[in-house]
Design an enzyme around this catalytic site. Structure first.
Site: not given
Length: 329
Positions: A38, A107, A174
């Site tokens: 990240h 993200e 997902s």
């Protein structure tokens, strides 16, 4: 056989400490380590975000036995896919074949900051990921790649240092649409919930495509071990209440401040209901058991709180691993 892993959570510890924790985790008997990738922490209270690839190289050099995963890298915006392939090949060489490249669609928090191009919708992100995986796969096979696609241009690219043991790919999905899109693109599945139907669909889809085996299924869950349960609950709330949003929310919020605002009404008791907190190892074993029963082969523990890692590894890791393995037998 179920393997149990330790999370190198870059959002809550600095790079030198993370390397030290990896060595300690290997000594305590963890089978593998996953490393988050990240640019920002989820909440400002976590306070860290070192570069995952520098860290993975250092951990690969400092350890001898544990398998290593990037968990997960987004190869579409912050990194060009050709650079991801080069990074993965280098880490695999340093790790003597112990590395798996985990990939996902990313993200907003970690991608828009670097590129300044905005955040695409889910369908576009998955299109970008599919094209990126194609480039990565070809480069890791030693091919000289010329690619003119919808999202990426690659001209005469070649990896000059290839590992003897090929880099396997794992992809984070997902739902059924993600499995339809990516089951043939990677050897292994990464999932964030203990969803038995998702795991079964992955295996069935791969079998229908004539692919050998379903590979490994890798999951992760947070815990907050501490000798005092109230202390653990407060720490989990302070650093991990963002987890309550779930993937559809967490993929879209753009900044740590946005995560703080979105979770301002999450109470400590809400976090305690979702995350095992305190000294009770049986509660952790029970939570891990949901993943094992769903068909996960690799389950990584996140110990919440960078300041607690030494105590967790020295005091809780070995009895926890013993209990987890007893339950898995």
């Amino acid at each position: 056989m179920t393997r149990f892993g330790y999370t190198l959570m870059t959002e809550q510890s600095g790079p030198a400490d993370l390397v030290r924790y990896a060595v300690s985790a290997e000594e305590r008997g963890f089978d593998f380590a996953v490393c988050s990738d990240h640019f920002s922490p989820w909440l400002a209270s976590q306070g860290h975000a070192p570069n995952a690839w520098v860290l993975l190289g250092a951990v690969a050099h400092a350890t001898e036995r544990m398998h290593l995963y990037s968990f997960v890298t987004c190869p579409t915006m912050r990194y060009h896919p050709a650079v991801v392939a080069q990074q993965a090949a280098t880490v695999q060489i340093l790790a003597d074949g112990r590395f798996t490249l985990g990939l996902g669609s990313g993200e907003n928090l970690n991608e828009h900051i670097v590129t300044g191009t905005g955040w695409p919708n889910v369908r576009r992100r998955q299109d970008m990921l599919a094209e990126a995986i194609k480039i990565i796969r070809e480069l890791l096979m030693g091919e000289t790649v010329d690619h003119g696609g919808e999202y990426y241009q690659v001209d005469q690219a070649r990896l000059w240092d290839l590992p003897k043991i090929p880099v396997a790919l794992a992809v984070a999905v997902s739902g059924a649409k993600g499995i339809d899109r990516f089951a043939a693109a990677a050897e292994h599945l990464v999932a964030v919930q203990p969803d038995a139907q998702l795991v079964q669909t992955w295996h069935t889809t791969r079998q229908a495509a004539g692919l050998a085996g379903g590979g490994r299924v890798i999951g992760q869950l947070p815990v907050c071990w501490d000798a005092d349960r109230d202390t653990a609950i407060q720490r989990a709330h302070r650093q991990f209440r963002w987890f309550a949003g779930g993937w559809p929310v967490n993929a879209e919020l753009p900044t740590p401040a946005a995560f703080a605002a979105a979770t301002r009404y999450v109470r400590p008791q809400d976090v305690a209901e979702a995350i095992p907190c305190g000294p009770d190892l049986d509660a952790i074993v029970e939570a891990v058991g949901a993943y094992r029963k769903a068909g996960f082969t690799d389950i990584a523990i996140i110990q919440i709180g960078g300041e607690t890692q030494d105590a967790f590894l020295k005091e809780a890791a070995e009895p926890l691993l013993a209990a987890l393995r007893d339950a898995a037998d």
